[in-house]
Design a protein around this motif. Structure first.
Motif, PDB file in Angstrom:
ATOM      1  N   UNK A 189      12.318   3.963  -3.815  1.00 49.15           N
ATOM      2  CA  UNK A 189      11.739   2.617  -3.865  1.00 49.15           C
ATOM      3  C   UNK A 189      10.559   2.660  -4.823  1.00 49.15           C
ATOM      4  N   UNK A 190      10.495   1.659  -5.692  1.00 43.84           N
ATOM      5  CA  UNK A 190       9.401   1.578  -6.637  1.00 43.84           C
ATOM      6  C   UNK A 190       8.902   0.136  -6.690  1.00 43.84           C
ATOM      7  N   UNK A 191       7.798  -0.038  -7.399  1.00 42.68           N
ATOM      8  CA  UNK A 191       7.185  -1.370  -7.479  1.00 42.68           C
ATOM      9  C   UNK A 191       6.555  -1.539  -8.852  1.00 42.68           C
ATOM     10  N   UNK A 192       6.688  -2.757  -9.349  1.00 44.38           N
ATOM     11  CA  UNK A 192       6.009  -3.150 -10.587  1.00 44.38           C
ATOM     12  C   UNK A 192       5.317  -4.464 -10.262  1.00 44.38           C
ATOM     13  N   UNK A 236       0.830  -1.207   0.000  1.00 41.43           N
ATOM     14  CA  UNK A 236       0.000   0.000   0.000  1.00 41.43           C
ATOM     15  C   UNK A 236       0.866   1.260   0.000  1.00 41.43           C
ATOM     16  N   UNK A 237       2.011   1.180   0.639  1.00 40.33           N
ATOM     17  CA  UNK A 237       2.905   2.333   0.764  1.00 40.33           C
ATOM     18  C   UNK A 237       3.530   2.718  -0.577  1.00 40.33           C
ATOM     19  N   UNK A 238       3.859   1.716  -1.380  1.00 39.88           N
ATOM     20  CA  UNK A 238       4.519   1.964  -2.672  1.00 39.88           C
ATOM     21  C   UNK A 238       3.527   1.620  -3.783  1.00 39.88           C
ATOM     22  N   UNK A 239       2.909   2.611  -4.408  1.00 38.17           N
ATOM     23  CA  UNK A 239       1.942   2.313  -5.473  1.00 38.17           C
ATOM     24  C   UNK A 239       2.622   1.684  -6.691  1.00 38.17           C
ATOM     25  N   UNK A 240       1.861   0.922  -7.430  1.00 35.52           N
ATOM     26  CA  UNK A 240       2.390   0.290  -8.633  1.00 35.52           C
ATOM     27  C   UNK A 240       2.948   1.367  -9.572  1.00 35.52           C
ATOM     28  N   UNK A 241       4.199   1.222  -9.931  1.00 36.00           N
ATOM     29  CA  UNK A 241       4.937   2.154 -10.803  1.00 36.00           C
ATOM     30  C   UNK A 241       5.165   3.529 -10.173  1.00 36.00           C
ATOM     31  N   UNK A 242       4.821   3.666  -8.907  1.00 33.37           N
ATOM     32  CA  UNK A 242       5.142   4.899  -8.207  1.00 33.37           C
ATOM     33  C   UNK A 242       6.598   4.882  -7.773  1.00 33.37           C
TER      34      UNK A 242
END
Ligand code: FES
Length: 106
Positions: free
Chosen positions: A34-37, A15-21
Motif C-alpha cells: 500500500x502506498x500513498x501520494x 499516518x500509517x502510510x507515509x507520503x510516497x512510502x
C-alpha cells in the motif's frame, strides 16, 4: 471479491502510510503493498511481474508510478500498466478512503 479495511480512521491510515512510502500489509491470507501520494492511496501486488523482486523496496514517483528496485521498470499505480520496461502488468487493487479507514477490494 473481499473488502478489507486498513486502520480505524482516515487520520490513522494517513499516518500509517507515509507520503510516497510503500508498506507491506497483510489482509487475511493475502499480502499486498500500500502506498500513498497526497490523499490518493494505491494498493498493488508485492512482487514485481518481471522477476518477482519485492516492490516495497522500490520507489513511488510523483507521477503515481512504482519503480522496481532491480531493473527499474516502472508501473502505473492507477492501472498497473508498464510505463517503462517489458513484462506483464502489475496487479492493482481498488481502494476507497473513508472515515473508517482505507477500504481495499481484493
Ligand atoms: S525484477 Fe522488477 S524490473 Fe526486473
Amino acid at each position: 471479491m473481499k473488502t478489507f479495511t486498513l486502520g480505524q480512521s482516515r487520520e490513522q491510515v494517513m499516518a500509517l502510510i507515509p507520503d510516497r512510502g510503500i508498506k507491506l500489509v497483510q489482509l487475511g491470507t493475502v499480502k499486498i503493498c500500500v502506498s500513498r501520494l497526497g490523499n490518493e492511496f494505491f494498493a498493488f501486488e508485492t512482487l514485481c511481474p518481471h522477476q518477482k523482486t519485492p516492490l516495497h523496496q522500490g520507489q513511488v514517483t510523483g507521477l503515481a508510478e512504482v519503480i522496481c528496485p532491480l531493473h527499474h521498470f516502472r508501473f502505473d499505480l492507477h492501472t498497473g500498466q508498464v510505463r517503462s520496461g517489458n513484462c506483464a502488468e502489475l496487479k492493482v487493487y481498488k481502494n476507497l478512503l473513508c472515515e473508517e479507514g482505507l477500504q481495499i477490494f481484493i
